[in-house]
Design a protein around this motif. Sequence first.
Motif, PDB file in Angstrom:
ATOM      1  N   UNK A  89       0.097  -2.891  -5.434  1.00 26.01           N
ATOM      2  CA  UNK A  89       0.572  -4.051  -4.871  1.00 26.01           C
ATOM      3  C   UNK A  89       0.008  -5.752  -5.157  1.00 26.01           C
ATOM      4  N   UNK A  90       0.561  -6.889  -5.893  1.00 28.10           N
ATOM      5  CA  UNK A  90       0.130  -7.888  -5.408  1.00 28.10           C
ATOM      6  C   UNK A  90       0.832  -9.031  -6.018  1.00 28.10           C
ATOM      7  N   UNK A 150       2.626  -0.518   4.239  1.00 24.87           N
ATOM      8  CA  UNK A 150       2.416  -0.061   4.652  1.00 24.87           C
ATOM      9  C   UNK A 150       3.669   1.089   4.280  1.00 24.87           C
ATOM     10  N   UNK A 151       3.420   2.115   3.127  1.00 22.84           N
ATOM     11  CA  UNK A 151       5.282   3.159   3.209  1.00 22.84           C
ATOM     12  C   UNK A 151       3.868   4.665   2.994  1.00 22.84           C
ATOM     13  N   UNK A 173       1.206  -1.097   0.003  1.00 19.26           N
ATOM     14  CA  UNK A 173      -0.292  -0.143   0.303  1.00 19.26           C
ATOM     15  C   UNK A 173       1.003   1.233  -0.363  1.00 19.26           C
ATOM     16  N   UNK A 174       0.429   2.342  -1.170  1.00 12.37           N
ATOM     17  CA  UNK A 174       0.829   3.364  -1.192  1.00 12.37           C
ATOM     18  C   UNK A 174       0.425   4.513  -0.890  1.00 12.37           C
ATOM     19  N   UNK A 214       8.127   2.838   6.705  1.00  9.33           N
ATOM     20  CA  UNK A 214       7.540   2.101   6.890  1.00  9.33           C
ATOM     21  C   UNK A 214       6.728   0.970   7.332  1.00  9.33           C
ATOM     22  N   UNK A 215       5.735   0.196   7.161  1.00 13.43           N
ATOM     23  CA  UNK A 215       5.079  -0.165   8.814  1.00 13.43           C
ATOM     24  C   UNK A 215       4.802  -1.740   7.686  1.00 13.43           C
TER      25      UNK A 215
END
Length: 120
Positions: A42-43, A111-112, A34-35, A98-99
């Motif tokens: 993205x997958x 997540x970023x 997730x951005x 980042x997480x």
Amino acid sequence: MTMYERWIHELWNGSLADLPAIARGVVSDDFVGNWPGQPGLVHGPDELAAVIRQGREMFDELSFDIELGPIEQGDLVAGRWVATGRYQGSPSEFHGHDLLRRDGDRFVEYWVIAEDPTGG
């Protein structure tokens, strides 16, 4: 080496030729990235490798270093990084957070939050 160190040093700094194989070793087949403003961008490892390649090819001499972390709690891992390189011939530096959520020995969700690397 921690999972987050592998994430930064092997995946984001690693060989572009080996990027798909590296991604398969770091994230799960059902990985979701997730951005900001692009949830679920993205997958899977192949899409992650493609997005990383696209971003890295925008720069010359791009490298990522961990500034803080990893900080781990349960299945969550957080870190702060700095990237340096050259964009259109000029020095560039940008930071991000980042997480990641892990399951076993791979990351499954990301997540970023990052500064605009192109200064735009």
